[in-house]
Design a protein around this motif. Structure first.
Motif, PDB file in Angstrom:
ATOM      1  N   LEU A 261       0.841  -1.201   0.000  1.00  0.00           N
ATOM      2  CA  LEU A 261       0.000   0.000   0.000  1.00  0.00           C
ATOM      3  C   LEU A 261       0.874   1.248   0.000  1.00  0.00           C
ATOM      4  CD1 LEU A 261      -2.932   1.133   0.229  1.00  0.00           C
ATOM      5  CD2 LEU A 261      -2.612   1.124   2.691  1.00  0.00           C
ATOM      6  N   ASP A 262       0.602   2.132  -0.966  1.00  0.00           N
ATOM      7  CA  ASP A 262       1.264   3.436  -0.994  1.00  0.00           C
ATOM      8  C   ASP A 262       0.329   4.399  -0.270  1.00  0.00           C
ATOM      9  OD1 ASP A 262       1.965   6.037  -1.665  1.00  0.00           O
ATOM     10  OD2 ASP A 262       2.768   5.456  -3.619  1.00  0.00           O
ATOM     11  N   ASP A 263       0.767   4.871   0.901  1.00  0.00           N
ATOM     12  CA  ASP A 263      -0.109   5.718   1.717  1.00  0.00           C
ATOM     13  C   ASP A 263      -0.477   7.013   1.008  1.00  0.00           C
ATOM     14  OD1 ASP A 263      -0.236   3.983   3.807  1.00  0.00           O
ATOM     15  OD2 ASP A 263       1.539   4.788   4.809  1.00  0.00           O
ATOM     16  N   VAL A 264       0.363   7.450   0.073  1.00  0.00           N
ATOM     17  CA  VAL A 264       0.106   8.728  -0.588  1.00  0.00           C
ATOM     18  C   VAL A 264      -1.033   8.595  -1.598  1.00  0.00           C
ATOM     19  CG1 VAL A 264       1.102  10.518  -2.054  1.00  0.00           C
ATOM     20  CG2 VAL A 264       2.463   9.483  -0.235  1.00  0.00           C
ATOM     21  N   THR A 265      -0.960   7.591  -2.450  1.00  0.00           N
ATOM     22  CA  THR A 265      -2.004   7.449  -3.476  1.00  0.00           C
ATOM     23  C   THR A 265      -3.168   6.588  -2.996  1.00  0.00           C
ATOM     24  OG1 THR A 265      -0.984   5.480  -4.414  1.00  0.00           O
ATOM     25  CG2 THR A 265      -0.271   7.595  -5.313  1.00  0.00           C
ATOM     26  N   GLY A 266      -2.962   5.843  -1.914  1.00  0.00           N
ATOM     27  CA  GLY A 266      -4.013   4.948  -1.430  1.00  0.00           C
ATOM     28  C   GLY A 266      -4.153   3.705  -2.297  1.00  0.00           C
TER      29      GLY A 266
END
Ligand code: FDP
Length: 418
Positions: A261-266
């Motif tokens: 999971l990329d926290d920035v793009t979700g």
């Protein structure tokens, strides 16, 4: 200037102009690729604000032409895109797409809750005792609801069996909808919504384990018959790990793949494809506190493992103990580094603690898909008949060298005790 001088000067000027043209073209294409990637991640963010400092530094990273641009970063493949391609290659599985998307959404939602346990008062007990006789945590109950809703609303699942519930049920019951539309899906899901829930209150890793079966084509299709198929019949198996990073690790039986999971793009992005577990590794992951209650074969094996005297072990690294108390986290560590995870039976509970249907079978399918081995001490987990949805089993999973050796010790000591 004679003719040869003239040709030499002309060739040199032509070479210079070619270089300039190449650099311009190269810069143009590099910029295009970067811009395309940015657009994609902005679109896939689905409205996620990119004004935070983390986001702007991310954008800066992608727009800086001086920064090295690695192909894998620019062409990051989302979970959804990867699954579209994977299912397009195997058309008979195309119907799985909404189910996989619903699992992705559920994992993201549960992960978000895990991050807010302390700030939103999500720790502690719910007050109920589940069918296993265990105190349910608040998050056990919420995660169970999230998983059931997500899977049933995919429209492709007709039956769900959760470790938290007494028995498997039809999706029409989950959605409180007497309309049989929710019972027509061709698949059934089995899952442990929040594995390792003892870790919740201390903020340690937990996970969600899931498996998907196809409803039998012939014969009875009631919830019990459908969900008590052997593990070898699973068509999808996976887990979500909620830890320092949130991962979905999944197999459609075409390799085991890890998404992060990329926290920035979700978005979940593919970070490792076709994962292979090392043939042998240094980690051993057992709850040593129970050693006195185990079958002596397990203790002999572990003692020989620690002194590096087991046979056929190809890893030369020193053995190292790791035990987090959450099956998903411990197995993930073994998957990456190699070694063995074990939860043996005890004298009082020879069948051990872990559940065959919700935990052992999906984990076994994944580990085998990565080239590892999963055993109950005497044979393959995936071949065990499932007699009851809450059936338990001893479980040993990991690298082939260690698990096959453990099985050899178990078989030898069992033969000697007869
Ligand atoms: P938990 O009870 O915290 O939900 O099956 C559940 C499980 O955790 C596994 O995730 C974990 O591997 C095991 O039990 C831990 O049991 P012990 O505390 O007995 O070691």
């Amino acid at each position: 200037m004679n003719l040869s001088h003239f040709i030499a000067v002309y060739a040199f000027l032509f070479y210079l102009s070619m270089c300039k043209g190449y650099l311009t073209t190269h810069r143009f294409f590099t910029r295009r690729t970067i811009e395309t990637s940015r657009c994609r991640s902005l679109l896939s963010a689905g409205g996620t604000s990119l004004s935070s400092s983390a986001s702007s530094s991310n954008v800066a990273k992608y727009t800086s032409l001086s920064a090295p641009v690695s192909a894998s970063k620019v062409e990051r493949k989302t979970f959804n895109r990867f699954m579209q391609i994977e299912l397009w290659r195997t058309p008979e599985l195309e119907a799985l797409y909404p189910i996989l998307c619903s699992i992705e959404v559920a994992c993201r939602d549960i992960n978000r809750l895990m991050r807010r346990i302390s700030t939103d008062n999500l720790d502690g007990l719910h007050g109920n005792i589940n069918v296993q006789g265990e105190d349910q945590k608040k998050l056990d109950v919420i995660a169970n609801r999230i998983m059931k809703n997500a899977l049933c609303c995919s429209g492709k699942i007709s039956i769900v069996a959760s470790e938290e519930d007494e028995r498997p049920c039809l999706c029409s019951a989950v959605t409180d909808n007497s309309n049989s539309a929710f019972s027509n899906g061709e698949f059934a899901a089995v899952f442990d919504p929040l594995d390792g829930s003892s870790n919740i209150d201390s903020g340690l890793p937990t996970g969600t384990i899931f498996g998907i079966y196809q409803n039998p084509k012939y014969g009875p299709r009631d919830p019990l018959t459908t969900t008590t198929q052997k593990g070898s019949e699973l068509i999808v198996a996976g887990y979500c790990l909620y830890s320092a990073a949130c991962h979905i690790v999944i197999t459609l039986r075409t390799g085991l793949h890890i998404f992060t999971l990329d926290d920035v793009t979700g978005e979940f992005y593919l970070t490792r494809s076709n994962v292979r577990i090392p043939r042998s590794g240094p980690i051993y992951s057992f709850n040593d506190a129970n050693a006195a209650t185990w079958d002596p074969a397990v203790n002999y094996f572990l003692s020989d493992l620690k002194t590096k005297s087991i046979r056929n072990k190809s890893c030369s690294k020193n053995p190292s103990a790791r035990y987090m108390g959450a099956l998903v986290a411990d197995v993930h560590n073994i998957l990456i580094n190699g070694g063995i995870f074990g939860y043996p039976g005890s004298k009082i509970k020879p069948e051990g603690k872990l559940r065959l249907l919700y935990e052992a079978n999906p984990i076994a399918m994944m580990i085998e898909e990565a080239g590892g081995m999963a055993s109950n001490g005497f044979g393959r987990i995936l071949d065990m008949p499932v007699k009851d949805v809450h059936q338990r089993t001893p479980l040993f999973v990991g690298s082939v060298d260690e698990v096959s050796e453990l099985q050899r010790y178990m078989t030898f000591f069992q033969a000697g005790s007869k």
